[in-house]
Design an enzyme around this catalytic site. Structure first.
Site, PDB file in Angstrom:
ATOM      1  CB  THR A 130      15.664  -3.636 -10.329  1.00 37.47           C
ATOM      2  OG1 THR A 130      16.194  -2.952  -8.865  1.00 37.47           O
ATOM      3  CG2 THR A 130      17.226  -3.165 -11.633  1.00 37.47           C
ATOM      4  CD  GLU A 132      19.379  -1.451  -6.931  1.00 40.78           C
ATOM      5  OE1 GLU A 132      20.925  -1.293  -6.929  1.00 40.78           O
ATOM      6  OE2 GLU A 132      18.703  -1.960  -6.224  1.00 40.78           O
ATOM      7  CE1 TYR A 156      21.138  -6.923  -9.337  1.00 42.08           C
ATOM      8  CE2 TYR A 156      20.310  -4.534  -8.499  1.00 42.08           C
ATOM      9  CZ  TYR A 156      19.823  -6.073  -9.104  1.00 42.08           C
ATOM     10  OH  TYR A 156      18.519  -6.626  -9.336  1.00 42.08           O
ATOM     11  CE  LYS A 160      17.963  -7.916 -13.237  1.00 42.85           C
ATOM     12  NZ  LYS A 160      16.850  -9.291 -13.295  1.00 42.85           N
TER      13      LYS A 160
END
Length: 351
Positions: A130, A132, A156, A160
């Site tokens: 991602t 993010e 989160y 990742k």
């Protein structure tokens, strides 16, 4: 003919990928490994004839090794992840378990079968991540590139980021053939209704408030899920081992603009599709009122990143990735899909 193992293939992006790969590579066998947690759904991949669903956990290394050997799998496409930021704030342990330990389990199994087994089999471990992991951008900062420093701001995104580093390490330490793609905000069919677009659309149909975090001006790059699947395919087929590619939709929009467009598309649907007012009598649009009257501002999310943006120059130049859907077209397709597939999402709301 090739055999793929798709982890998390009964979820949103994974399920769309299974449909996409089944359509574009009809002779390939697809083994879907999914734990069928709340966001996994058997019906998501119904109708894909060459897809075999195995209900199991990616942390079960022995099971993954068995599947790789018995199904003669040469490609792993790794989607399985806990991905909802709000859930990671209230319960980070599941994100550590699945996103970090689960990825390590898959890598161990791939190494054992593809490398330590001495088969010399050509292989590819493709990891989906991602944008993010890069943190938050200021209003005038350049978009995220593959060389942008990682600065994850939620449990989160931190989980990742850790999984990304593990994939890279298995390539550089053990020689595993890997590629990684970091994507922007996906939207489209089969999206679990906790995320912004499906949540707001289904709330609009039932006359529930549309909860807007903060001032609604957090900016995201929006990527239609079929374009993302196309980018993953390009990375698997043309990506260089060990490389990372950013996959974006080229549609950088503040949340408020997205919400206004959702409202407009719902209103449009009620004027164009006969019978919607009878099916959804609680929707403002059923009474010829604007869906936008449901907009409600709520307290901002903790650690809410202000802006994400993707620089996809490398993906365009090296693997030939080009998105084919603009946001207007993609959102209209998405809204109409949910209206046409109530039998898919209605049971999820009843859970």
């Amino acid at each position: 003919m090739a055999n793929l193992l798709v982890t998390g293939g009964a979820g949103f992006i994974g399920g769309n990928f299974v449909h996409y790969w089944g359509k574009t590579h009809p002779d390939d066998a697809i083994v879907v490994l999914d734990c069928l947690t709340y966001a996994g759904n058997r019906s998501t991949i119904a109708g894909v004839e060459q897809a075999e669903l195995v209900v199991g956990d990616i942390r079960n290394t022995d099971l993954v090794e068995k599947l790789l050997r018995e199904r003669n799998v040469a490609t792993i496409v790794h989607f399985a992840a806990e991905s909802h930021v709000d859930r990671s704030i209230t319960g980070p342990d599941a994100f550590i378990d699945t996103n970090i330990l689960g990825t390590n389990s898959l890598l161990k199994a791939a190494r054992a079968v593809w490398l330590d087994g001495g088969s010399g089999q050509p292989h590819r471990f493709h990891h989906i991540s991602t944008d993010e992991v890069y943190g938050s951008l200021g209003p005038n900062d350049p978009a995220f590139a593959e060389t942008t420093q990682y600065q994850p701001n939620s449990p989160y995104s931190a989980s990742k980021a850790a999984s990304d580093h593990l994939v890279r390490a298995y390539h550089h330490t053990y020689g595993l053939d890997v590629t990684t793609t970091n994507c922007s905000n996906n939207y489209g069919p089969y999206h679990y209704p906790e995320k912004l677009i499906p949540l707001f659309m289904l709330n609009a149909l039932s006359g529930k408030p549309l909860p807007i975090y903060g001032d609604g001006m957090n900016v995201r790059d929006w990527l239609y899920v079929e374009d993302h699947c196309r980018g993953i395919e390009a990375a698997i087929r043309h990506g260089k081992p060990g490389e990372t590619y950013n996959i974006g939709g080229g549609e950088e929009l503040p949340n408020m603009a997205v919400i206004d467009r959702i409202c407009a598309e719902v209103d449009r649907a009620f004027t164009e599709i006969e019978g919607l007012a009878e099916r959804y009598p609680d929707a403002p649009a059923a009474r010829a009122r604007p869906t936008s009257e449901l907009k409600t501002f709520v307290e901002d999310r903790k650690g809410h990143d202000r802006r994400y943006a993707i620089d996809e120059t490398k993906a365009r130049a090296e693997i030939g990735y080009v998105p084919q859907h603009d946001f207007e077209n993609g959102l209209r397709n998405t809204v109409r899909w949910y209206l046409d597939n109530e039998d898919w999402w209605r049971p999820l709301l009843a859970r």
